[in-house]
Structures are given as structure tokens and as C-alpha cells.
Write a protein that holds these residues in place. Sequence first.
Motif, PDB file in Angstrom:
ATOM      1  N   PHE A 104       0.792  -1.273   0.087  1.00 35.14           N
ATOM      2  CA  PHE A 104      -0.116   0.056  -0.041  1.00 35.14           C
ATOM      3  C   PHE A 104       0.837   1.298  -0.047  1.00 35.14           C
ATOM      4  O   PHE A 104       0.376   2.276  -0.658  1.00 35.14           O
ATOM      5  CB  PHE A 104      -1.015  -0.171   1.350  1.00 35.14           C
ATOM      6  N   CYS A 105       2.127   1.164   0.691  1.00 28.99           N
ATOM      7  CA  CYS A 105       2.917   2.493   0.629  1.00 28.99           C
ATOM      8  C   CYS A 105       3.749   2.654  -0.461  1.00 28.99           C
ATOM      9  O   CYS A 105       4.300   3.729  -0.712  1.00 28.99           O
ATOM     10  CB  CYS A 105       3.986   2.533   1.923  1.00 28.99           C
ATOM     11  N   ALA A 106       4.063   1.642  -1.535  1.00 34.13           N
ATOM     12  CA  ALA A 106       5.019   1.897  -2.499  1.00 34.13           C
ATOM     13  C   ALA A 106       4.644   0.818  -3.814  1.00 34.13           C
ATOM     14  O   ALA A 106       4.656   1.244  -4.707  1.00 34.13           O
ATOM     15  CB  ALA A 106       6.167   1.317  -1.921  1.00 34.13           C
ATOM     16  N   LEU A 107       4.455  -0.217  -3.554  1.00 36.67           N
ATOM     17  CA  LEU A 107       4.259  -1.094  -4.715  1.00 36.67           C
ATOM     18  C   LEU A 107       3.085  -0.994  -5.532  1.00 36.67           C
ATOM     19  O   LEU A 107       3.250  -1.140  -6.731  1.00 36.67           O
ATOM     20  CB  LEU A 107       4.408  -2.710  -4.345  1.00 36.67           C
ATOM     21  N   ARG A 108       2.054  -0.477  -4.995  1.00 38.99           N
ATOM     22  CA  ARG A 108       0.734  -0.469  -5.717  1.00 38.99           C
ATOM     23  C   ARG A 108       1.172   0.836  -6.866  1.00 38.99           C
ATOM     24  O   ARG A 108       0.674   0.671  -7.907  1.00 38.99           O
ATOM     25  CB  ARG A 108      -0.339  -0.120  -4.912  1.00 38.99           C
ATOM     26  N   THR A 109       1.679   1.850  -6.092  1.00 34.57           N
ATOM     27  CA  THR A 109       2.120   2.973  -6.935  1.00 34.57           C
ATOM     28  C   THR A 109       2.949   2.560  -8.006  1.00 34.57           C
ATOM     29  O   THR A 109       2.871   2.941  -9.246  1.00 34.57           O
ATOM     30  CB  THR A 109       2.772   4.227  -6.005  1.00 34.57           C
ATOM     31  N   HIS A 110       4.158   1.810  -7.545  1.00 35.40           N
ATOM     32  CA  HIS A 110       4.978   1.366  -8.522  1.00 35.40           C
ATOM     33  C   HIS A 110       4.255   0.505  -9.749  1.00 35.40           C
ATOM     34  O   HIS A 110       4.740   0.780 -10.787  1.00 35.40           O
ATOM     35  CB  HIS A 110       6.111   0.452  -7.723  1.00 35.40           C
ATOM     36  N   LEU A 111       3.496  -0.208  -9.181  1.00 36.82           N
ATOM     37  CA  LEU A 111       2.883  -1.094 -10.620  1.00 36.82           C
ATOM     38  C   LEU A 111       2.040  -0.083 -11.397  1.00 36.82           C
ATOM     39  O   LEU A 111       1.837  -0.483 -12.623  1.00 36.82           O
ATOM     40  CB  LEU A 111       1.981  -2.216  -9.961  1.00 36.82           C
ATOM     41  N   ASP A 112       1.655   0.891 -10.984  1.00 36.27           N
ATOM     42  CA  ASP A 112       0.841   1.959 -11.717  1.00 36.27           C
ATOM     43  C   ASP A 112       1.729   2.902 -12.597  1.00 36.27           C
ATOM     44  O   ASP A 112       1.148   3.305 -13.479  1.00 36.27           O
ATOM     45  CB  ASP A 112      -0.002   2.611 -10.774  1.00 36.27           C
ATOM     46  N   ASP A 113       3.207   2.741 -12.328  1.00 39.44           N
ATOM     47  CA  ASP A 113       3.905   3.614 -13.205  1.00 39.44           C
ATOM     48  C   ASP A 113       4.308   2.979 -14.348  1.00 39.44           C
ATOM     49  O   ASP A 113       5.204   2.034 -14.455  1.00 39.44           O
ATOM     50  CB  ASP A 113       5.020   3.828 -12.184  1.00 39.44           C
ATOM     51  N   THR A 114       3.334   3.011 -15.632  1.00 39.21           N
ATOM     52  CA  THR A 114       3.618   2.331 -16.702  1.00 39.21           C
ATOM     53  C   THR A 114       4.707   2.931 -17.379  1.00 39.21           C
ATOM     54  O   THR A 114       5.706   2.426 -17.972  1.00 39.21           O
ATOM     55  CB  THR A 114       2.268   2.427 -17.645  1.00 39.21           C
ATOM     56  N   GLY A 115       5.230   4.150 -17.123  1.00 39.51           N
ATOM     57  CA  GLY A 115       6.394   4.837 -17.698  1.00 39.51           C
ATOM     58  C   GLY A 115       7.609   4.093 -17.287  1.00 39.51           C
ATOM     59  O   GLY A 115       8.603   4.121 -18.020  1.00 39.51           O
ATOM     60  N   HIS A 116       7.679   3.897 -15.864  1.00 44.42           N
ATOM     61  CA  HIS A 116       8.977   3.064 -15.427  1.00 44.42           C
ATOM     62  C   HIS A 116       8.829   1.689 -16.085  1.00 44.42           C
ATOM     63  O   HIS A 116      10.144   1.214 -16.508  1.00 44.42           O
ATOM     64  CB  HIS A 116       8.780   3.171 -13.798  1.00 44.42           C
TER      65      HIS A 116
END
Length: 286
Positions: A221-233
Amino acid sequence: MPSYPLVLCLTIAVVCSAGMAVAAWPRRDDPTVRAFLVLAAGVAIWSGGRLLEISETTLPGRIFWAKFQYAGIVAVPIGWLVAMVHLSRPRFVVPWSMLWVPVFFAVLTLALVFTNERHHLIWTSIELMPPGVSPGAVFHHGVGYTAVAAWTYAMLGLSMYFLATAEVPNAALSVRGRNVLIAGLLLPLVAHIAYLYRWTGPLGGDLTPATFSLMTLLVWFCALRTHLDDTGHYARLRVFDAIREGCAILGADGRIVEFNPAAARLVPDLRRGQMPPPAWHHALSD
């Protein structure tokens, strides 16, 4: 009968860890996600083994599942440390060649655990409690157990350093998320100390695997969910970083904005924000 609250906590831990692993699996080619999968799998094995251990009524059964848990116990700190390095340093990827020391220590730990009857370094003795008496079995720990615990918490302490010095906010980790993860690292330590002092005996024994499951949730919830949404990365990972030729991107002011791993290998002194090396001037002027 095992403690109902402990059974419930461990069951939730297994289900949540397995569920997050399944959700992250499609992006398993991402190094950060691979590290998280190691963490989640380790927590699921540890919690599942603990659940099966407390459900056993025989001493040999208890010992078998206690040993089985170590496959997860040795995986958790490796997955956690690598995931924290990637989330705190988004542009850095830990090569598996750098992990030979923790992997060797993990294999050595498993060898000691499964041969404990010969040397008693992990458990000096194991006592089965009378039916209905928590925690069901008492494991008296040896010097090997102390060494494994010290190594595990050293790796967690190293991950705390990477979090404390993280480049935040970044695409995956916010300042608040970083602080939550640092504070959450205290949970397994407190649970483990309580277990060693037998304070959690009435609750069924060791609660440490359940606290690591909570930590895995916090990572999600603090990091990986946002990381998975980062399609640019992800696109950068699959295309730009995968190109075998060295590539660098310059900004309007002529300074280096980005470069791929191949360029870093060719020119180790490359830094973002600096001017290109003098040797490039002729090519750039054409």
C-alpha cells in the motif's frame, strides 16, 4: 487446540501474501516486483508452516513443520532488503551476483536446520507441552539460532538505512510511505523479543510471521501499488534499459537527463545533470 487468534492471524497472513503475489505476478520481469515476490512467498511459507506446526499434535510433526518454516524465514530478509533498495533508489537495480553472500547464508541456515539432530546448533532441545497448554511445544534455541536471528536483523537494519536515506518523494515512495515502512520495521523486532521472553505463550507462541505479513501489506500500500501503476517506469525497463547499445538523453541545456545501463558500462563516470564527456562533442555537433 491451537489459539484461535493465532490461527486467524496466520490464515490471514497466508491468504494476503499469496493474493499480493498473484496480483504482482504479471510484472515479474520487473526487478522490484521480483524482490517483492520473494518477500511475499517467504511470508506465505513461514506463516503457512507455522499454521501447520501449531495444528500438529505429535512432536515429530511439530519439528518437521518448524523446519519447513525456515524456507520462508531465510527468504524474507533477502526479498525485503532488495525491495527496499529498489524502492528507495529507483534508478538502481541490485544484480543477483551481489546477493551471493545472503544466498549462501540462507543455504547454510537450511542445512543446519535440517541436520539439527546431529549438532543441536539451532535447537538444543524441544519439549511437547501437555494437550491444551499453550504454546504446544517449547523450542530451546542454540547458538546457531542466535546467529541466524542476528544476521536477519542486520539485513533488516541495512534496509532501514536505505529507507532513511531514500530519494523521496519518488515515483513509488512518498515521504509518508517511507516513514511508515521505517516505523513498521519495529513490529517484527518487538514480536520476536516477546516470543523469546515467552510473553506471547498464551497467544500461541511466535507471532513474528504474522507481523512480517503486515509489513508486506505496508509495502504493497505504501509503495508497490504505486510502482505497478507507473507504466512509464515499466516501459523504460522493457525498452530503454534493455537496449544493448549505450543511449543517453540530453536536455535543452545540453546536460544529461537520462542514460541506460549499457551507457553506464561504457562510460562509468556518467552522471545525470552533468555535461556530456568531451569525447562526445564532435558527434553532437554533427
